[in-house]
Motif scaffolding. Sequence first.
Motif, PDB file in Angstrom:
ATOM      1  N   THR A   1      23.810  -0.445 -34.420  1.00  9.00           N
ATOM      2  CA  THR A   1      25.017  -0.585 -35.237  1.00  9.00           C
ATOM      3  C   THR A   1      24.784  -0.292 -36.714  1.00  9.00           C
ATOM      4  OG1 THR A   1      24.521  -2.954 -35.338  1.00  9.00           O
ATOM      5  CG2 THR A   1      26.197  -2.245 -33.771  1.00  9.00           C
TER       6      THR A   1
ATOM      7  N   GLY B   1      27.328  -0.707 -25.102  1.00  2.00           N
ATOM      8  CA  GLY B   1      27.260  -1.837 -26.013  1.00  2.00           C
ATOM      9  C   GLY B   1      26.543  -1.500 -27.298  1.00  2.00           C
ATOM     10  N   THR B   2      26.288  -2.531 -28.074  1.00  2.00           N
ATOM     11  CA  THR B   2      25.715  -2.343 -29.402  1.00  2.00           C
ATOM     12  C   THR B   2      24.502  -3.237 -29.612  1.00  2.00           C
ATOM     13  OG1 THR B   2      27.493  -3.828 -30.147  1.00  2.00           O
ATOM     14  CG2 THR B   2      27.735  -1.493 -30.631  1.00  2.00           C
TER      15      THR B   2
ATOM     16  N   GLU C   1      22.417  -5.082 -32.249  1.00  2.00           N
ATOM     17  CA  GLU C   1      22.895  -5.598 -33.532  1.00  2.00           C
ATOM     18  C   GLU C   1      21.859  -6.390 -34.318  1.00  2.00           C
ATOM     19  OE1 GLU C   1      26.572  -7.643 -32.774  1.00  2.00           O
ATOM     20  OE2 GLU C   1      27.408  -5.962 -31.640  1.00  2.00           O
TER      21      GLU C   1
ATOM     22  N   ALA D   1      30.631  -3.113 -34.447  1.00  2.00           N
ATOM     23  CA  ALA D   1      30.873  -3.100 -33.002  1.00  2.00           C
ATOM     24  C   ALA D   1      32.327  -2.774 -32.702  1.00  2.00           C
ATOM     25  CB  ALA D   1      30.494  -4.446 -32.387  1.00  2.00           C
TER      26      ALA D   1
ATOM     27  N   ARG E   1      33.775   0.252 -30.316  1.00  2.00           N
ATOM     28  CA  ARG E   1      34.698   0.010 -29.208  1.00  2.00           C
ATOM     29  C   ARG E   1      35.993   0.793 -29.398  1.00  2.00           C
ATOM     30  NH1 ARG E   1      34.395  -5.978 -26.673  1.00  2.00           N
ATOM     31  NH2 ARG E   1      35.482  -4.797 -25.076  1.00  2.00           N
TER      32      ARG E   1
ATOM     33  N   ARG F   1      27.148  -6.963 -26.455  1.00  2.00           N
ATOM     34  CA  ARG F   1      26.621  -7.000 -27.820  1.00  2.00           C
ATOM     35  C   ARG F   1      25.370  -7.871 -27.807  1.00  2.00           C
ATOM     36  NH1 ARG F   1      31.105  -9.101 -31.739  1.00  2.00           N
ATOM     37  NH2 ARG F   1      29.375  -8.720 -33.190  1.00  2.00           N
TER      38      ARG F   1
ATOM     39  N   THR G   1      24.359  -9.734 -29.917  1.00  2.00           N
ATOM     40  CA  THR G   1      24.618 -11.025 -30.554  1.00  2.00           C
ATOM     41  C   THR G   1      25.397 -11.957 -29.624  1.00  2.00           C
ATOM     42  OG1 THR G   1      26.553 -10.016 -31.609  1.00  2.00           O
ATOM     43  CG2 THR G   1      24.544 -10.188 -32.926  1.00  2.00           C
ATOM     44  N   ASP G   2      25.750 -11.483 -28.418  1.00  2.00           N
ATOM     45  CA  ASP G   2      26.432 -12.347 -27.452  1.00  2.00           C
ATOM     46  C   ASP G   2      25.499 -13.475 -27.016  1.00  2.00           C
ATOM     47  OD1 ASP G   2      28.662 -10.764 -27.529  1.00  2.00           O
ATOM     48  OD2 ASP G   2      28.209  -9.682 -25.669  1.00  2.00           O
TER      49      ASP G   2
END
Length: 661
Positions: A16, A50-51, A53, A77, A81, A96, A98-99
């Motif tokens: 990202t 996804g990303t 991050e 992000a 998307r 992500r 960071t999820d």
Amino acid sequence: MPGKPKYYLTTPIYYTNGLPHIGHTYSTIVCDTIRRYKRMRGYDVVMTTGTDEHGVNVERSAKKAGVPESEFVAKMAAEWRALWDELGVQGDEFIRTTDLKHAHTVQWLFKQCRDNGFVYPGHYTGQYCIYDNAYVDVKPGENCPDCGRPTETVTEANFYFKLSAFQKPLLDWYAKHPDFIQPEARRNEVLSFVEGGLRDLSITRTSIRWGIPVPGEEPHVFYVWFDALTAYLSAVGGPQYEKTGFWPADVHLVGKEIIRFHAVYWPAFLMAAGLPLPKQIWAHGWLLMDSAKMSKSLGNVVRPRPIVHVLGMDALRYYLLRETVFGQDGNFSYDALVQRYNSDLANGLGNLASRTAAMIEKNSGGKIPKPAAFQPQDITLATKAQAAIGEVLEQYDNLGFSLALEQIWSLIAATDKYLTTEHPWSLGESDADQQRRATILWTTAEVLRMVTALTHPVLPESTAKVWSLLGQPGQPGSIALDDLSWGQLAPGTPLGKSQALFPRIEKAEAIERMESMENEAQKQPSPVTAPATPSAPAAGGATIAAAPAAAEKIGIEDFAKVEMRVGQIKTAERIVGADKLLKLTVDIGTEIRQICAGIAQFYEPEKLIGRKVAVVVNLAPRKLRGVESNGMIVAASVGPEGRPVLAGFPDEDVEIGARLK
């Protein structure tokens, strides 16, 4: 549906630190094409994108932007998307790093590897490339051997992964599964690397703080590759992967520059944890511009939005998959792009569809005619069409997109030649001539139906229009390709409404517009640094914001932060389950934005198309009822019920994209 075989594929997990360019788009469109194709072959498919991050680059970029890392990556992000939504990419999972579920999976994988004896503490001093997120074997002051950019000397405490213990297991795996790494050139590259010996790998950092923490070992955070690669697993259940049934992945699709991380590090991590390995890793080549890989640092990046704005989504998809042999490097040029558009799409598929529909409308009352006796030339074309099914499916199975499209367009060319030779327009009105014309037109329409089905994975938007034009039920994506066969077009079926497919364009004008929009995009600030806007009367959400009270004064510098432009509404549709919301696509001059507007109770969607409106364009994206909204339509709030009245330009010839002051 019970009984469907499962199929799981992934794009790279994109970093990202910048916005998507045409190279990222290529990877994602390929995956989306595979996804659509596999579904048409009866698979229960999940596609993950996804990303990525975390890492020092994000930490530094956020600091430069003056925002917290969490805000920086959230906005980036959202941009990724939003682009995939604009391109019609239908990813099933957007993970992500960071999820929270991803962090738990990374920590669980680390524990598995550690408990099995493949992780140990240590210290490291060496050169680190922050651009490739990799330690490199060079001396201090030397540049990275892969990307050529400066390295940094790093000394820190780490946890190490015993990669050296997996040289033989990996080589044995490659030997037992010769198709694990594709194409052959990348397989040979990986074999050479592993045969040369593997050194243990640092998988945590203590010199940065922006990352997933190692439980009980703070300040350690996970190194980017142990973190990012695990996203493929966390997207489909993580520790509970067996419940979803989608792991191991059927294919990881990656760029060739990251093949080592996916074909060496990732399977070694999984082996150490006792987990199943992915079935295949496919590394595609680069898209080159002036014989160099596209790179922000080189200033040769091409963004997809200007192309989609000028030529349409399907034109970009077709060019990327037709022009480049998958697995090899490809050259990108606007000239070749427009040439493909005019020759293959406008003069090829588009022309065949419009000619066929026009002749059926004129000669058969707008209904698919009933064929009479077939002559040898009809049977020859039918045989070619039937044979094309197996040939095209075989190429799709082998990711031979360019060859698949070449075969489809060969069938289109044969049909054009058939029409020219049979010239149904010159036949008379005798019973014999009418029957002959009906047979020719049915044969042509049947080829068009089969072409539509075979092309749908690549051209989802355009083939939906052709399918509707032929009066066929449902959507082409629901076609079972295994059941596709000659002779299934029912006579008497009414044609649908004619829709423009690929209007021919002037090459010089189109290239000038795309290049101009690209140059303008490069001047725009990062979405992360775009300032927040004050409240304003608008129709960009489920409710209309109230005007500020008279006592609430703002300075001219505050008002100047709001960037408003003239936009033209291109499409409008209701959002299921949201009585007040419309989903609009709005041309703002430099791109087409998707915007949700809370005006559904007062405006009919079809009456909005073509209307020029005022658009706030520098709002951070947000989701309304699960739909991404990237901007705000300005409206007055009238009466006690707050009825929205759109601000617009009904009597003025105002250029789309003009800035409001």
